[in-house]
Write a protein that holds these residues in place. Structure first.
Motif, PDB file in Angstrom:
ATOM      1  N   TRP A 276       0.841  -1.201   0.000  1.00 38.47           N
ATOM      2  CA  TRP A 276       0.000   0.000   0.000  1.00 38.47           C
ATOM      3  C   TRP A 276       0.874   1.247   0.000  1.00 38.47           C
ATOM      4  O   TRP A 276       0.613   2.196  -0.744  1.00 38.47           O
ATOM      5  CB  TRP A 276      -0.915  -0.021   1.231  1.00 38.47           C
ATOM      6  N   GLU A 277       1.923   1.227   0.807  1.00 41.50           N
ATOM      7  CA  GLU A 277       2.821   2.386   0.933  1.00 41.50           C
ATOM      8  C   GLU A 277       3.480   2.727  -0.400  1.00 41.50           C
ATOM      9  O   GLU A 277       3.636   3.903  -0.736  1.00 41.50           O
ATOM     10  CB  GLU A 277       3.873   2.105   2.000  1.00 41.50           C
ATOM     11  N   LYS A 278       3.849   1.719  -1.182  1.00 42.72           N
ATOM     12  CA  LYS A 278       4.473   1.951  -2.486  1.00 42.72           C
ATOM     13  C   LYS A 278       3.566   2.745  -3.424  1.00 42.72           C
ATOM     14  O   LYS A 278       4.048   3.464  -4.292  1.00 42.72           O
ATOM     15  CB  LYS A 278       4.807   0.615  -3.165  1.00 42.72           C
ATOM     16  N   LYS A 279       2.274   2.612  -3.243  1.00 46.31           N
ATOM     17  CA  LYS A 279       1.311   3.280  -4.122  1.00 46.31           C
ATOM     18  C   LYS A 279       0.957   4.693  -3.656  1.00 46.31           C
ATOM     19  O   LYS A 279       0.227   5.399  -4.345  1.00 46.31           O
ATOM     20  CB  LYS A 279       0.026   2.444  -4.206  1.00 46.31           C
ATOM     21  N   GLN A 280       1.485   5.095  -2.507  1.00 44.22           N
ATOM     22  CA  GLN A 280       1.165   6.414  -1.970  1.00 44.22           C
ATOM     23  C   GLN A 280       2.091   7.467  -2.570  1.00 44.22           C
ATOM     24  O   GLN A 280       3.267   7.191  -2.818  1.00 44.22           O
ATOM     25  CB  GLN A 280       1.288   6.410  -0.437  1.00 44.22           C
ATOM     26  N   PRO A 281       1.545   8.669  -2.794  1.00 45.98           N
ATOM     27  CA  PRO A 281       2.384   9.716  -3.387  1.00 45.98           C
ATOM     28  C   PRO A 281       3.548  10.117  -2.473  1.00 45.98           C
ATOM     29  O   PRO A 281       4.615  10.470  -2.939  1.00 45.98           O
ATOM     30  CB  PRO A 281       1.429  10.885  -3.592  1.00 45.98           C
ATOM     31  N   LYS A 282       3.333  10.042  -1.181  1.00 44.63           N
ATOM     32  CA  LYS A 282       4.375  10.397  -0.223  1.00 44.63           C
ATOM     33  C   LYS A 282       4.847   9.128   0.473  1.00 44.63           C
ATOM     34  O   LYS A 282       4.073   8.413   1.091  1.00 44.63           O
ATOM     35  CB  LYS A 282       3.800  11.380   0.808  1.00 44.63           C
ATOM     36  N   ARG A 283       6.119   8.829   0.333  1.00 48.47           N
ATOM     37  CA  ARG A 283       6.683   7.638   0.963  1.00 48.47           C
ATOM     38  C   ARG A 283       6.732   7.823   2.484  1.00 48.47           C
ATOM     39  O   ARG A 283       6.577   8.912   3.001  1.00 48.47           O
ATOM     40  CB  ARG A 283       8.102   7.369   0.438  1.00 48.47           C
ATOM     41  N   ARG A 284       6.988   6.715   3.139  1.00 51.04           N
ATOM     42  CA  ARG A 284       7.080   6.686   4.595  1.00 51.04           C
ATOM     43  C   ARG A 284       5.748   7.073   5.230  1.00 51.04           C
ATOM     44  O   ARG A 284       5.681   7.881   6.147  1.00 51.04           O
ATOM     45  CB  ARG A 284       8.237   7.532   5.100  1.00 51.04           C
TER      46      ARG A 284
ATOM     47  N   SER B 267       2.359   6.493   7.419  1.00 48.20           N
ATOM     48  CA  SER B 267       2.226   5.958   8.772  1.00 48.20           C
ATOM     49  C   SER B 267       1.215   4.818   8.824  1.00 48.20           C
ATOM     50  O   SER B 267       0.363   4.682   7.943  1.00 48.20           O
ATOM     51  CB  SER B 267       1.776   7.071   9.719  1.00 48.20           C
ATOM     52  N   TYR B 268       1.327   4.043   9.891  1.00 41.67           N
ATOM     53  CA  TYR B 268       0.329   3.012  10.135  1.00 41.67           C
ATOM     54  C   TYR B 268      -1.058   3.652  10.299  1.00 41.67           C
ATOM     55  O   TYR B 268      -2.063   3.081   9.903  1.00 41.67           O
ATOM     56  CB  TYR B 268       0.664   2.209  11.388  1.00 41.67           C
ATOM     57  N   ALA B 269      -1.094   4.844  10.886  1.00 40.39           N
ATOM     58  CA  ALA B 269      -2.374   5.523  11.096  1.00 40.39           C
ATOM     59  C   ALA B 269      -3.073   5.794   9.764  1.00 40.39           C
ATOM     60  O   ALA B 269      -4.288   5.606   9.636  1.00 40.39           O
ATOM     61  CB  ALA B 269      -2.173   6.824  11.866  1.00 40.39           C
ATOM     62  N   LYS B 270      -2.328   6.203   8.756  1.00 33.86           N
ATOM     63  CA  LYS B 270      -2.910   6.446   7.424  1.00 33.86           C
ATOM     64  C   LYS B 270      -3.386   5.137   6.798  1.00 33.86           C
ATOM     65  O   LYS B 270      -4.423   5.099   6.137  1.00 33.86           O
ATOM     66  CB  LYS B 270      -1.897   7.134   6.498  1.00 33.86           C
ATOM     67  N   PHE B 271      -2.638   4.067   7.006  1.00 35.33           N
ATOM     68  CA  PHE B 271      -3.045   2.763   6.499  1.00 35.33           C
ATOM     69  C   PHE B 271      -4.345   2.321   7.187  1.00 35.33           C
ATOM     70  O   PHE B 271      -5.249   1.787   6.544  1.00 35.33           O
ATOM     71  CB  PHE B 271      -1.925   1.742   6.720  1.00 35.33           C
ATOM     72  N   CYS B 272      -4.456   2.588   8.470  1.00 33.68           N
ATOM     73  CA  CYS B 272      -5.685   2.261   9.209  1.00 33.68           C
ATOM     74  C   CYS B 272      -6.869   3.051   8.667  1.00 33.68           C
ATOM     75  O   CYS B 272      -7.981   2.517   8.559  1.00 33.68           O
ATOM     76  CB  CYS B 272      -5.515   2.543  10.694  1.00 33.68           C
ATOM     77  N   GLU B 273      -6.640   4.310   8.312  1.00 28.59           N
ATOM     78  CA  GLU B 273      -7.709   5.116   7.701  1.00 28.59           C
ATOM     79  C   GLU B 273      -8.158   4.464   6.395  1.00 28.59           C
ATOM     80  O   GLU B 273      -9.352   4.370   6.116  1.00 28.59           O
ATOM     81  CB  GLU B 273      -7.228   6.542   7.437  1.00 28.59           C
ATOM     82  N   TYR B 274      -7.201   4.028   5.592  1.00 25.00           N
ATOM     83  CA  TYR B 274      -7.501   3.355   4.332  1.00 25.00           C
ATOM     84  C   TYR B 274      -8.307   2.075   4.588  1.00 25.00           C
ATOM     85  O   TYR B 274      -9.317   1.825   3.935  1.00 25.00           O
ATOM     86  CB  TYR B 274      -6.187   3.037   3.600  1.00 25.00           C
ATOM     87  N   LEU B 275      -7.869   1.268   5.551  1.00 25.62           N
ATOM     88  CA  LEU B 275      -8.570   0.023   5.854  1.00 25.62           C
ATOM     89  C   LEU B 275      -9.972   0.270   6.416  1.00 25.62           C
ATOM     90  O   LEU B 275     -10.870  -0.554   6.252  1.00 25.62           O
ATOM     91  CB  LEU B 275      -7.761  -0.818   6.850  1.00 25.62           C
ATOM     92  N   SER B 276     -10.153   1.401   7.061  1.00 22.91           N
ATOM     93  CA  SER B 276     -11.430   1.711   7.705  1.00 22.91           C
ATOM     94  C   SER B 276     -12.488   2.209   6.730  1.00 22.91           C
ATOM     95  O   SER B 276     -13.651   2.364   7.106  1.00 22.91           O
ATOM     96  CB  SER B 276     -11.227   2.733   8.826  1.00 22.91           C
ATOM     97  N   ILE B 277     -12.113   2.479   5.489  1.00 20.42           N
ATOM     98  CA  ILE B 277     -13.095   2.854   4.463  1.00 20.42           C
ATOM     99  C   ILE B 277     -13.557   1.554   3.834  1.00 20.42           C
ATOM    100  O   ILE B 277     -12.925   1.023   2.932  1.00 20.42           O
ATOM    101  CB  ILE B 277     -12.483   3.807   3.424  1.00 20.42           C
ATOM    102  N   ASN B 278     -14.646   1.004   4.374  1.00 17.85           N
ATOM    103  CA  ASN B 278     -15.134  -0.292   3.925  1.00 17.85           C
ATOM    104  C   ASN B 278     -16.652  -0.336   4.020  1.00 17.85           C
ATOM    105  O   ASN B 278     -17.261   0.494   4.688  1.00 17.85           O
ATOM    106  CB  ASN B 278     -14.491  -1.418   4.747  1.00 17.85           C
ATOM    107  N   THR B 279     -17.242  -1.286   3.359  1.00 17.97           N
ATOM    108  CA  THR B 279     -18.702  -1.383   3.332  1.00 17.97           C
ATOM    109  C   THR B 279     -19.272  -1.944   4.631  1.00 17.97           C
ATOM    110  O   THR B 279     -20.476  -1.921   4.836  1.00 17.97           O
ATOM    111  CB  THR B 279     -19.174  -2.271   2.161  1.00 17.97           C
TER     112      THR B 279
END
Length: 120
Positions: free
Chosen positions: A17-25, A27-39
């Protein structure tokens, strides 16, 4: 087939997921936000995520469908769970689109059909 431990699977998913982000490095918090957008409307907090990724414990069952929605059905394998039947998942998803007043009618129609085909 060799299955990765859940914490390794989750860390690898974060790195992908991080590789696909415009800004490297990221955070886990941003990944959690991504995972939390779900049906499933399930929020995955950084605290819960940290416990998973550090191998403290595996997710409760309520978290598995939203994780699979974002990371793929391999998550069921890493957690040694049976994958859900896609046909049943499709039925459930479509059921949510039926207006409430019609749900009882469709339910009764289903029971009638079931009895006709499987109880005779």
């Amino acid at each position: 087939m060799t299955v990765k431990p859940f914490d390794k699977y989750l860390f690898d998913a974060f790195l992908e997921w991080e590789k696909k982000q415009p800004k490297r490095r990221s955070s886990y918090a941003k990944f959690c936000e991504y995972l939390s957008i779900n049906t499933h409307q399930i929020t995955i907090t950084p605290q819960v995520f940290n416990n998973w990724i550090n191998g403290r414990y595996k997710p409760d069952l309520k978290y598995v469908p939203p994780l699979a929605e974002k990371l793929g059905e391999e998550i069921y394998d890493t957690l040694e769970l049976d994958r859900p039947d896609r046909r049943l998942s499709e039925i459930k998803a479509r059921y949510e689109d039926i207006p409430d007043p019609q749900k009882d009618t469709y339910y009764q129609d289903f029971l009638t059909w079931w009895d006709k085909w499987f109880k005779e």
